[in-house]
Scaffold this motif. Structure first.
Motif, PDB file in Angstrom:
ATOM      1  N   ALA A 172       0.809  -1.216   0.000  1.00  0.00           N
ATOM      2  CA  ALA A 172       0.000   0.000   0.000  1.00  0.00           C
ATOM      3  C   ALA A 172       0.838   1.259   0.000  1.00  0.00           C
ATOM      4  O   ALA A 172       0.472   2.268  -0.622  1.00  0.00           O
ATOM      5  N   ALA A 173       1.943   1.257   0.719  1.00  0.00           N
ATOM      6  CA  ALA A 173       2.748   2.469   0.871  1.00  0.00           C
ATOM      7  C   ALA A 173       4.167   2.101   1.249  1.00  0.00           C
ATOM      8  O   ALA A 173       4.453   0.996   1.711  1.00  0.00           O
ATOM      9  N   ALA A 174       5.053   3.062   1.055  1.00  0.00           N
ATOM     10  CA  ALA A 174       6.418   2.972   1.553  1.00  0.00           C
ATOM     11  C   ALA A 174       6.631   4.142   2.504  1.00  0.00           C
ATOM     12  O   ALA A 174       6.388   5.299   2.146  1.00  0.00           O
ATOM     13  N   TRP A 175       7.046   3.838   3.711  1.00  0.00           N
ATOM     14  CA  TRP A 175       7.281   4.857   4.735  1.00  0.00           C
ATOM     15  C   TRP A 175       8.777   5.041   4.896  1.00  0.00           C
ATOM     16  O   TRP A 175       9.539   4.071   4.948  1.00  0.00           O
ATOM     17  N   LEU A 176       9.201   6.299   5.024  1.00  0.00           N
ATOM     18  CA  LEU A 176      10.612   6.636   5.148  1.00  0.00           C
ATOM     19  C   LEU A 176      10.876   7.173   6.548  1.00  0.00           C
ATOM     20  O   LEU A 176      10.240   8.136   6.977  1.00  0.00           O
ATOM     21  N   PRO A 177      11.801   6.569   7.282  1.00  0.00           N
ATOM     22  CA  PRO A 177      12.113   7.059   8.621  1.00  0.00           C
ATOM     23  C   PRO A 177      13.051   8.254   8.566  1.00  0.00           C
ATOM     24  O   PRO A 177      13.838   8.393   7.625  1.00  0.00           O
ATOM     25  N   GLN A 178      12.964   9.118   9.563  1.00  0.00           N
ATOM     26  CA  GLN A 178      13.961  10.172   9.752  1.00  0.00           C
ATOM     27  C   GLN A 178      14.926   9.681  10.816  1.00  0.00           C
ATOM     28  O   GLN A 178      14.651   9.789  12.006  1.00  0.00           O
ATOM     29  N   MET A 179      16.030   9.112  10.376  1.00  0.00           N
ATOM     30  CA  MET A 179      16.974   8.513  11.305  1.00  0.00           C
ATOM     31  C   MET A 179      17.767   9.601  12.017  1.00  0.00           C
ATOM     32  O   MET A 179      18.041  10.661  11.453  1.00  0.00           O
TER      33      MET A 179
END
Length: 309
Positions: free
Chosen positions: A33-40
């Motif tokens: 459904a989606a790709a989530w990007l973390p703020q590391m």
């Protein structure tokens, strides 16, 4: 329940942006459904790519799939700055962005950025009082205890992205239900979602006259026939996560000792049963962090693709 991927986590070490884009493309190719990007965090050994920039690059390269940030740390960007950046990304990706934000935790914010971690709920409420109207293109005039903001953003043809909070505690869940579309969690087991997260945020949304909130659960996922090795690998990297105050409180509600106790590890049948329990508890979306051997990760992606389609 929607199935999504947490891309660009760097489980094997620092990554390049093209590699992150490949992960987003893989999620799209597998029908997630989606790709989530973390703020590391900006710590040694971690590729701290800017999540919104990677979302813009990946969204331009990969059509169709939803994109999200999980999560941008509010203290590091003025809300007008974040609104402008998010709307720029939203324009670049054709209105596919969900903006996940949070205040992180004192042991991260104070030593890393030097900002005092005081009254985080009050701070985030003020932040949203600026961010949400700014995203909608409305004029902002705000002078509060924590923030001052004056301005207006104009982005023709761009829809304000939905906002979700990294809300775990009771007050933060109330804020998320009152003002945003939901919460995105990490290290939260089924009991915690069922007895703590879902009822609190749902009650707050109902009181505010808002729709059913999104309850987005982030979790490490490994489909494998060797769960002991997979858990040992997770413990090597993440066992200390429970020492952070907010995560530790969630593990206490769950009744477990370690963050590793709430990850999803096992055969396809075992994990399918776990996902059914999460859905029954009120989870609307799973953000999967793939880990394990290369073979296990490929098997996990095949499984997630199959149950999502």
């Amino acid at each position: 329940m929607r199935i999504s991927l947490n891309a660009a986590v760097g489980m094997g070490g620092p990554q390049t942006v093209p590699h992150a884009v490949e992960e987003v493309a893989g999620a799209a190719d597998n029908g997630l459904a989606a790709a989530w990007l973390p703020q590391m965090p900006p710590w040694a050994g971690i590729a701290g790519w800017d999540a919104l920039t990677v979302a813009a690059v990946a969204g331009a390269a990969v059509p169709g799939i939803g994109l999200g940030t999980s999560v941008v740390v509010a203290q590091t960007r003025h809300p007008l700055t974040l609104a402008g950046q998010a709307l720029t990304v939203q324009s670049a990706v054709g209105n596919r962005l969900t903006l996940g934000i949070g205040v992180s935790q004192a042991p991260v914010i104070e030593p890393t950025f030097g900002y005092p971690f005081e009254r985080p709920v009050r701070y985030l409420r003020e932040y949203l009082e600026v961010l949400l109207p700014a995203l909608a293109g409305e004029p902002v005039e705000h002078k509060g205890e924590a923030l001052i903001a004056n301005g207006q953003l104009t982005f023709p043809g761009v829809t304000a992205p939905p906002v979700v909070l990294a809300a775990l505690g009771p007050q933060m869940l109330r804020l998320a239900g009152e003002l945003t579309e939901g919460t995105v969690t990490l290290w939260t087991g089924v009991r915690t979602i069922s007895e703590h997260i879902t009822p609190r945020i749902t009650a707050a949304a109902e009181t505010a006259g808002r729709p059913q909130p999104r309850v987005i659960v982030g979790s490490l996922v490994c489909v494998t026939d060797d769960p002991d090795s997979a858990r040992a690998l997770a413990a090597e990297r993440f066992a200390g996560a429970g020492q952070l105050p907010s995560y530790g409180a969630m593990l206490e509600i769950e009744g477990v000792a370690s963050a590793v106790d709430v990850i999803l590890v096992g055969t396809e049948e075992q994990i399918a049963a776990d996902l059914r329990r999460y859905e029954e508890a009120g989870a609307s979306e799973l953000i999967a962090v793939l880990f394990g051997t290369a073979e296990d990760q490929a098997r996990t992606m095949r499984f997630l693709s199959a149950i999502n389609n």
